[in-house]
Design an enzyme around this catalytic site. Structure first.
Site, PDB file in Angstrom:
ATOM      1  NE  ARG A  15      -1.287   2.650   2.705  1.00 21.04           N
ATOM      2  CZ  ARG A  15      -0.870   3.835   3.123  1.00 21.04           C
ATOM      3  NH1 ARG A  15      -0.891   4.878   2.307  1.00 21.04           N
ATOM      4  NH2 ARG A  15      -0.391   3.994   4.344  1.00 21.04           N
ATOM      5  CG  ASP A  16       3.339   4.247   2.999  1.00 19.28           C
ATOM      6  OD1 ASP A  16       3.013   5.193   2.259  1.00 19.28           O
ATOM      7  OD2 ASP A  16       4.050   4.386   4.002  1.00 19.28           O
ATOM      8  CG  HIS A 207       5.537   4.736   9.102  1.00 15.76           C
ATOM      9  ND1 HIS A 207       4.642   3.899   8.479  1.00 15.76           N
ATOM     10  CD2 HIS A 207       6.097   5.477   8.116  1.00 15.76           C
ATOM     11  CE1 HIS A 207       4.654   4.136   7.170  1.00 15.76           C
ATOM     12  NE2 HIS A 207       5.536   5.102   6.940  1.00 15.76           N
ATOM     13  CG  HIS A 209       9.410   7.731   5.075  1.00 10.99           C
ATOM     14  ND1 HIS A 209       8.933   7.947   3.798  1.00 10.99           N
ATOM     15  CD2 HIS A 209       8.377   7.175   5.758  1.00 10.99           C
ATOM     16  CE1 HIS A 209       7.669   7.555   3.715  1.00 10.99           C
ATOM     17  NE2 HIS A 209       7.318   7.084   4.896  1.00 10.99           N
ATOM     18  CB  CYS A 240       5.226  11.562   1.758  1.00 13.56           C
ATOM     19  SG  CYS A 240       3.814  12.625   2.108  1.00 13.56           S
ATOM     20  CG  ASN A 249       7.609   3.559   3.818  1.00 14.78           C
ATOM     21  OD1 ASN A 249       7.128   4.252   4.686  1.00 14.78           O
ATOM     22  ND2 ASN A 249       6.989   3.342   2.661  1.00 14.78           N
TER      23      ASN A 249
END
Length: 307
Positions: A15-16, A207, A209, A240, A249
Site C-alpha cells: 500500500r504505502d 514508522h 523513512h 510521500c 520507507n
C-alpha cells in the site's frame, strides 16, 4: 543496553510502498506481492487503500486485490480508509484492520487533506465508531511527527496530543511516523519516551523513512525507548506525495537484518523477503533500495553459482 526479545514488523509495501508509482501496476502483481509477503511470515500487511481513484489512481483496484489474495491464517490485512465511503468499501472487501490518519503539523494537515488537525480527527469519529461496531481493528497514523516539509520543526507535545486523541477514538495502535525522514536518534528517543509515558507502548509503533539514511538508527533509538512495533516496506518502496524529496520507507530487509544481528525474533523469513524485494524491483525496472537486500541477494546468487 535493553532491547525487546521480539518485535512486530508491519509490512506496508503493497500500500504505502506502491501508491505513488506513476505507471499502473497490474492487479495480479499486487496480489502476488501480498502473497509473497504473507508467506514470508508477516502478521500484518497493508494490502490496499480505499481512497478516491482521482487522488491515488494506483490504489483504484483495492477491492480486486483484497478479493484475490490468499489469506494466511493469523495475518492481519489492513486498508487505509480516509472516510466512511472508504470504510464501507474496506468492510465489503473483508479488511481485518482499517487505518485512519492525522498529522502532528497544521500546515501538513491543510496541504494533505485540506483541514485542520482537529477537523481531521472529527471527520474520523464515524469511521472509528463503525470500525469498532464491526469488530475490526483500528489503527491511527500520525504524519510528520518529527518534522514537516512546510513548517519545519514539530513540537513533541503535538505528537502526544494527536496520539491521545487517536487512542480516545478507539485505535488499537498508533503509528508515530517520520513522513519525510528528518528525525534523528536523540529526537526519536525523546519523542517516543514522551509518548509512552502517557500511552502504553504496546499500542505505539514507529514508522520511519530513510530520506537522510537515519531510519535504522532511529529504530534502535525507538527500541531503547520501549517501542517494539515497526513499519517497513519491502525493497524500500514508497515515499510521500506531499513531501518533496521524501524517499522511501525504511527497507524491510534492512530492518530484518538489524533484528537478526541483535538476536531479536520477528517470525519472518529474511531470505523470502529478499526474494520478494528483488522480484518487485525487477518488475518496476529498478534496483532495490535495500542495502541488506541487495547484498544478501548477491551473496545468495554467488553461493548458488559456486554450488
Amino acid at each position: 543496553m535493553s532491547y525487546p526479545s521480539r518485535v512486530k514488523i508491519v509490512e506496508v509495501g503493497p500500500r504505502d510502498g506502491l501508491q505513488n508509482e506513476k505507471e499502473f501496476i497490474p492487479t495480479d502483481i499486487k496480489v502476488e506481492l501480498v502473497n509473497r509477503l504473507s508467506n514470508a511470515g508477516f502478521v500484518n500487511v497493508e494490502a490496499a487503500s480505499f481512497v478516491s481513484p482521482k487522488w491515488v489512481p494506483q490504489m483504484a483496484d483495492g477491492a480486486e486485490v483484497m478479493a484475490a489474495i490468499e489469506r494466511r491464517p493469523g495475518t492481519i490485512y489492513s486498508a487505509l480508509t480516509p472516510n466512511m465511503r472508504g470504510f464501507e468499501a474496506a468492510l465489503a472487501a473483508k479488511a481485518d484492520e482499517v487505518v485512519i490518519f492525522a498529522a502532528a503539523s497544521q500546515a501538513f494537515s491543510q496541504r494533505n487533506i485540506n483541514c485542520s488537525i482537529e477537523e481531521s480527527l472529527e471527520r474520523f469519529e464515524p469511521v472509528a465508531l463503525a470500525a469498532k461496531e464491526a469488530g475490526l481493528r483500528l489503527r491511527g497514523s500520525i504524519s510528520c511527527a518529527f518534522g514537516c516539509p512546510y513548517e519545519g520543526a514539530v513540537a513533541p507535545a503535538n505528537v502526544l496530543k494527536v496520539g491521545q486523541r487517536l487512542i480516545e477514538l478507539g485505535c488499537d495502535e498508533i503509528d508515530v511516523a517520520d513522513t519525510i525522514g528528518v528525525g534523528t536518534a536523540r529526537q526519536v528517543y525523546e519523542v517516543m519516551r514522551m509518548v509512552t509515558e502517557q500511552i502504553d507502548p504496546v499500542h505505539v509503533s514507529g514508522h520511519f523513512h530513510d530520506t537522510y539514511g537515519q531510519a535504522i538508527a532511529n529504530i534502535v533509538a525507538a527500541m531503547q525507548a520501549g517501542i517494539h512495533i515497526f513499519h517497513s516496506s519491502v525493497a524500500g518502496l514508497g515515499g510521500c506525495p506531499y513531501a518533496k524529496g521524501a524517499t522511501g520507507n525504511v527497507a524491510t530487509e534492512d530492518v530484518l537484518f538489524l533484528m537478526q544481528g541483535l538476536d531479536i525474533e520477528t517470525g519472518i523469513d529474511l531470505n523470502a523477503v529478499v526474494d520478494a524485494g528483488q522480484w518487485i524491483s525487477a518488475h518496476l525496472n529498478r534496483k532495490s533500495a535495500s542495502n541488506a537486500g541487495n547484498a544478501l541477494a548477491a551473496r545468495n546468487k554467488q553461493g548458488a553459482a559456486a554450488c
